[in-house]
Structures are given as C-alpha cells and as structure tokens.
Design an enzyme around this catalytic site. Sequence first.
Site, PDB file in Angstrom:
ATOM      1  CB  SER A  20      -0.932   0.031   1.223  1.00  0.00           C
ATOM      2  OG  SER A  20      -0.201   0.189   2.424  1.00  0.00           O
ATOM      3  N   GLY A  21       0.244   2.396  -0.248  1.00  0.00           N
ATOM      4  CA  GLY A  21       0.911   3.683  -0.101  1.00  0.00           C
ATOM      5  C   GLY A  21       2.160   3.851  -0.934  1.00  0.00           C
ATOM      6  N   GLY A  23       5.111   2.370  -0.861  1.00  0.00           N
ATOM      7  CA  GLY A  23       5.727   1.154  -1.379  1.00  0.00           C
ATOM      8  C   GLY A  23       5.023   0.626  -2.609  1.00  0.00           C
ATOM      9  CE1 TYR A 158       5.677   6.598  10.905  1.00  0.00           C
ATOM     10  CE2 TYR A 158       6.048   8.967  10.906  1.00  0.00           C
ATOM     11  CZ  TYR A 158       5.998   7.760  10.233  1.00  0.00           C
ATOM     12  OH  TYR A 158       6.286   7.725   8.888  1.00  0.00           O
TER      13      TYR A 158
END
Length: 366
Positions: A20-21, A23, A158
């Site tokens: 997803s995203g 990658g 994060y």
Amino acid sequence: MKTNLKKLSQQTIVITGASSGIGLVTARLAAKAGAKLVLAARSEDALRQLTNEIKQAGGQATYVVTDVSRPEQVQHLAEVATSTFGGFDTWINNAGVSIYGKLEEVPVEDMRQLFEVNFWGLVNGSLEAVKHLKKNGGALINVGSVLSDITAILQTMYSASKHAVKGFTDGLRMELEMEDAPVSVTLIQPAAIDTPYPLHAKNYLERVPKHAPPVYAPETVARAILHCAATAERDVVVGGGGKAMIGLSHWTPALLDTFMEKGFAKQSKSDAPARPLEQNGLDRPMGNLQERGNYPGTTRETSYYTETVTTGSPRLRTALLVGAAGAGVAALATWLGTQKETTGPTPTDTQPARNGQPQAPGYSDN
C-alpha cells in the site's frame, strides 16, 4: 570507492511495505521502468495480486510475505531475491506503522511494537542488504520522514522512531564510507503524503486521524526513491512544506512548538468518529493495494522543491534550502499572529492550496 548505480531497467529492486501507499506506488513505477521486483509485506493476498498485475503487464516480479521485525524473515527475503534474480541492486526499507494519541494514553507495549517495525525492521533490512551490496555495489534507501528532524504532536512515538532511523542511517553511511564500500546510502524524508497511513495507524484519538496540509501525492516520494536508486544522494526531503518545517525547527523551535499545540493537533483530526481500536496496522496486516488515503483536500501531485533538489544545479539547491527555511518562518509567524485560515500556496511549492484549510507548512508520513 565510487558507487556506480545501474539504470532502473537493469536493476533488481527489493521493496518492503509494498502492499500500500508509497511502497505500492514505487513498485508500480519501478515495474514500468523495467526493473525486476522482489516485493515484501505482511499481506499475502495483496502481494500476490500486485505480482500478478506486474507480470500481466510484461514485468518481472516475485513476492515474499515478510514481517520485517523478524530478522530470519528478512534474511529469507534476501535469499529469495538471490535465488530468483541472482541478487539485487537496490534495497528499499519502506515498511512502517504508526500510532496516534497522547503519550500517557498509549500503552508501552504498543510503543515497543512500533519500534520493532519502524526502527528494528529497518535495521534488519539494512544490515541484510549491506551484506550483499558490499560485494557488487548498489543502493540502500531508507524511508524516514521529515519527522526524523521534528516531532509531530500526537504522533510522538512515530516521530521518535524516525529520529532513530536517521541516526542509524547516517552512522551506517559513514561506516561504509570508511570501508570505501561501493554502496550508496540514502535517507528519504517525506512530508505529509496522501496514503492510508492515518487509516492504518493504531488510533487512541476520539476522531479518525487525517493529514495536515500541505499534502503531497505518493508519486512524489516514489519518483524521489527511484531517482536515488539510479543516482547516489545522501538524503532527500520530499515536499517543500516539509523542508520549511525542518527549517523552522532549527530557526524558531518555540514557534514551531506553538503551532503544533494550537494548530497542528486540531488539523490532525477528521470529523469522523474513531473506528474500533482493533482496526489497525500495528497489530495485523492491512495492506490492500490502496495508494491514497483519507485526505479530503487537494493533493499536490508534484513537489517543485523536490524535483529541483534532485535535478537542479548545486547553487540552485542551496538557494532553495535557504529560501524554504526563511519562507517557512515567515509563513508560520503570520499564521500564529492572525490565527486565521488562508488560501495561498505554501512558500516552497507554488500549487493551488486546499480550499478552506490553513496553509501553515505541513509535516510527515510514509
């Protein structure tokens, strides 16, 4: 030793977090450029579907279900790349997870798991990749964030993991340079990117998270990554808004803190009520070949800043760096002084702004 990187059409590329995203978009663009791909993620159905998609279009790809936090699975990923394509030329550490919430409300167990993926997973991938790349040369590309340099409120763990990624990547680069190893080591630092990142995060907020503007398309990051696969770069910030924020952290850190507390925290929450806590990518795979996320505004499809720093002259790069920092300070000072929404473009990427959203510089994602 000079690092001679191959053209993309001659490369085999390993990509983690490929379901997803960023990658996913990087894999699709690399396949179009003719690269052979070894795709890794925890979501087998998504990986199988993507591999079939690439093969049906005439490309070459294989996949390996991989939890990057487990060294033995990362080692197996490298072994499959070697047995299938004879090795690899570029390794992209992109896999990542996130958490939204106040530190006192997030369990320490979740914090540790985030580091297992974002930091230790990247360490596992980097060390495995370097063992192979030192023999024949190539590129190691680690996806950090603008949060490698600043901290986003409500995304502290994060941010901390991406700070650690930067420290590790810089140290590994220096050690390889001391050895004169033929390996290019690049840190990619995306600003806010319209991916499923907010939807996949483990969320302890009362609302579904969303990005704060300005927000860029995942293609802007994918193009930067693939540029660095063929051209050695030390680091690349993707998105002029992100570069402005980094400049603010050095020039006026207290002003940036105030913006985070008074503006950014509110901009990070959508109007939708939070989904059940168990629906998150920290605890289980969530890849489903989804490129974009839930950003409701206009996504910037191009970062003129990033395109210039990856293709422009050294003098122009320096001018942009200075200009981004100065313009970012001015923009944020104006925002804090008025506390009113504006509709103008960000100082470093002159594209149409999102209607009805404050245009103080944005932050991060991967």
